[in-house]
Scaffold this motif. Structure first.
Motif, PDB file in Angstrom:
ATOM      1  N   GLY A  10       0.811  -1.205   0.000  1.00  0.00           N
ATOM      2  CA  GLY A  10       0.000   0.000   0.000  1.00  0.00           C
ATOM      3  C   GLY A  10       0.845   1.256   0.000  1.00  0.00           C
ATOM      4  O   GLY A  10       0.544   2.219  -0.703  1.00  0.00           O
TER       5      GLY A  10
ATOM      6  N   ASP B 231      -5.220  -4.758  -4.642  1.00  0.00           N
ATOM      7  CA  ASP B 231      -5.226  -3.595  -3.761  1.00  0.00           C
ATOM      8  C   ASP B 231      -5.286  -2.357  -4.658  1.00  0.00           C
ATOM      9  O   ASP B 231      -4.415  -2.161  -5.518  1.00  0.00           O
ATOM     10  CB  ASP B 231      -3.980  -3.564  -2.879  1.00  0.00           C
TER      11      ASP B 231
ATOM     12  N   CYS C 243      -8.179  -1.992   0.021  1.00  0.00           N
ATOM     13  CA  CYS C 243      -7.213  -3.083   0.120  1.00  0.00           C
ATOM     14  C   CYS C 243      -7.851  -4.271   0.816  1.00  0.00           C
ATOM     15  O   CYS C 243      -8.773  -4.122   1.623  1.00  0.00           O
ATOM     16  CB  CYS C 243      -5.960  -2.644   0.878  1.00  0.00           C
TER      17      CYS C 243
ATOM     18  N   TRP D 167     -11.590  -6.429   4.123  1.00  0.00           N
ATOM     19  CA  TRP D 167     -11.404  -5.321   3.196  1.00  0.00           C
ATOM     20  C   TRP D 167     -11.433  -4.025   3.986  1.00  0.00           C
ATOM     21  O   TRP D 167     -12.202  -3.890   4.942  1.00  0.00           O
ATOM     22  CB  TRP D 167     -12.522  -5.289   2.156  1.00  0.00           C
TER      23      TRP D 167
ATOM     24  N   ALA E 253      -3.462   4.227   0.524  1.00  0.00           N
ATOM     25  CA  ALA E 253      -3.340   2.781   0.353  1.00  0.00           C
ATOM     26  C   ALA E 253      -2.529   2.160   1.487  1.00  0.00           C
ATOM     27  O   ALA E 253      -2.777   1.018   1.872  1.00  0.00           O
ATOM     28  CB  ALA E 253      -2.696   2.469  -0.997  1.00  0.00           C
TER      29      ALA E 253
ATOM     30  N   ASP F 192      -4.140  -0.847   3.435  1.00  0.00           N
ATOM     31  CA  ASP F 192      -3.434  -2.119   3.385  1.00  0.00           C
ATOM     32  C   ASP F 192      -3.159  -2.640   4.795  1.00  0.00           C
ATOM     33  O   ASP F 192      -3.432  -3.803   5.119  1.00  0.00           O
ATOM     34  CB  ASP F 192      -2.120  -1.920   2.624  1.00  0.00           C
TER      35      ASP F 192
END
Length: 311
Positions: free
Chosen positions: A146, A171, A226, A258, A264, A268
Motif C-alpha cells: 500500500g 489492492d 485493500c 477489506w 493505500a 493495506d
C-alpha cells in the motif's frame, strides 16, 4: 483490474503484478521513474534479496538508516502493534521463514510456529532510523504494498498526472483530480462526476473459499481499497501468510477482510489488522470503512462501507 476506458501500464514489482491506468498513455520518462520508485522500495524493504537494507538487519544488530517513508510506516506499525497486543508486528519475518515462507520459497515448515520477538526487547524505530539489539527478520508486507502504491501515486502527481488508477494485484488506489476539489467515497459506477472527485469504480469482493465467485460488490471513489485473505499465499497443511506475532501461527478466526481509507498504506495495514482487532476498535484511532468475514461464515462491517453483500 484496469480502469474502464483508460490506458494501462503493467509491470512486476515487490513480488506482485501492478497495473497503472491513466486517461492517456504515460510518457517513457514517466514509466522509467515509476519503475525506479519500485526498485528503490524493493532495495530498502525486501526480505527476499540479500542486498536489501533490512536484509543486513537479519544478519547482525546495529543502526540502519531507511528511506523517508520509513517514519510513517514505523508510526503505523507501532500503533497497530499496540492495538493488537503484539499480534501484528513488523518482526513477523522470522515466523514466516520458520513456516517455509522464506527467501527460497521453500514452502516447507522448519518446525513448530515461532512467535515473533517482542518489539520492545529488540527494536527501536525512530523516524527513519532502525536500531536493533539482535538479528531480526523484518517484514512490512502488511502495509508495504500500500505504501508503494501511495509513492507511485505521488510520483504521478509530481509529473502532472493527476488522474490515475493503481491496481496492485487487487489492492486499489483511485486518485482524485488533485487538491482543492471534492474528494471522498461516492456511490456510482464507472462515470465521471461533474462535481469533482474520482469516478467511482465497482469492485467485486472475492469469495474467500472460491476465487471464481464474489460475495458482494463495493463502489470505490477517491481513495484506496485493500484486502487481505487467508486463501492468498497459502501452502502446506493449512498454512497462510497472515500470522499472529504472539504465537507465530496462522490466524484461523478470520478468512478475509477489506478496508477503505484515504491512503493505500493505511488501507493495506488495516486490512491485515482486521484479522486481529475488531473494526469498531480500530475506528477509534483510524478513519476508514471495513468488512470482515469470519471462518464461521458471518460477516461484520461498518455502516459506511459502500457496498452490497450477496445472500
Amino acid at each position: 483490474m484496469p480502469h474502464p476506458g483508460w490506458t494501462g501500464f503493467s509491470f512486476d514489482g515487490i513480488g506482485t503484478r501492478w497495473e497503472i491506468s491513466t486517461p492517456s498513455p504515460l510518457a517513457d520518462g514517466h514509466r522509467r521513474r515509476l519503475l525506479a520508485t519500485v526498485a528503490e522500495y524493493d532495495a530498502a524493504w525486501s526480505r527476499f534479496r540479500p542486498d536489501s537494507l533490512i536484509a543486513e538487519a537479519s544478519r547482525q544488530p546495529g543502526r540502519y538508516e531507511l528511506p523517508a517513508g520509513a517514519a510513517q510506516l514505523g508510526q503505523l506499525y507501532e500503533s497497530l502493534y499496540r492495538l493488537s497486543g503484539g499480534a501484528m508486528t513488523p518482526l513477523i519475518g522470522g515466523s514466516l521463514e520458520q513456516l517455509g515462507y522464506d527467501a527460497r520459497y521453500s514452502l516447507r515448515a522448519g518446525g513448530l510456529p515461532l512467535p515473533a520477538p517482542p518489539w520492545e526487547t529488540v527494536l527501536d524505530w525512530q523516524g527513519t532510523v532502525l536500531t536493533t539489539s539482535a538479528p531480526v527478520v523484518i517484514d512490512v508486507g502488511a502495509a508495504g504494498k500500500g505504501q508503494l502504491a501511495d509513492l507511485l501515486s505521488a510520483e504521478l502527481r509530481a509529473r502532472g498526472v493527476e488522474e490515475h488508477f493503481i491496481d496492485a494485484s487487487g489492492d486499489l488506489l483511485n486518485s482524485g483530480p488533485g487538491p482543492g476539489l471534492e474528494n471522498g467515497l461516492e456511490n456510482g459506477l464507472e462515470t465521471r462526476q461533474e462535481t469533482g472527485g474520482a469516478a467511482p469504480v465497482e469492485v467485486a469482493l472475492e469469495h474467500p473459499y472460491d476465487p471464481g465467485r464474489a460475495i458482494g460488490i463495493v463502489s470505490l471513489g477517491t481513495g484506496a481499497l485493500c484486502a487481505s485473505a487467508a486463501n492468498r499465499r497459502t501452502w502446506g497443511d493449512g498454512l497462510h501468510h497472515v500470522l499472529d506475532g504472539t504465537t507465530g501461527a496462522p490466524v484461523r478466526t478470520v478468512v478475509a477482510s477489506w478496508a477503505m481509507a484515504a491512503t493505500a498504506m493505511v488501507a493495506d495495514a488495516l486490512a491485515t489488522a482486521l484479522f486481529f482487532v475488531g473494526g469498531a476498535q480500530l475506528r477509534e484511532e483510524f478513519e476508514f470503512s471495513w468488512l470482515t468475514v469470519y471462518s464461521d461464515g458471518h460477516a461484520e462491517y461498518s455502516a459506511d462501507f459502500e457496498g452490497a453483500l450477496f445472500s
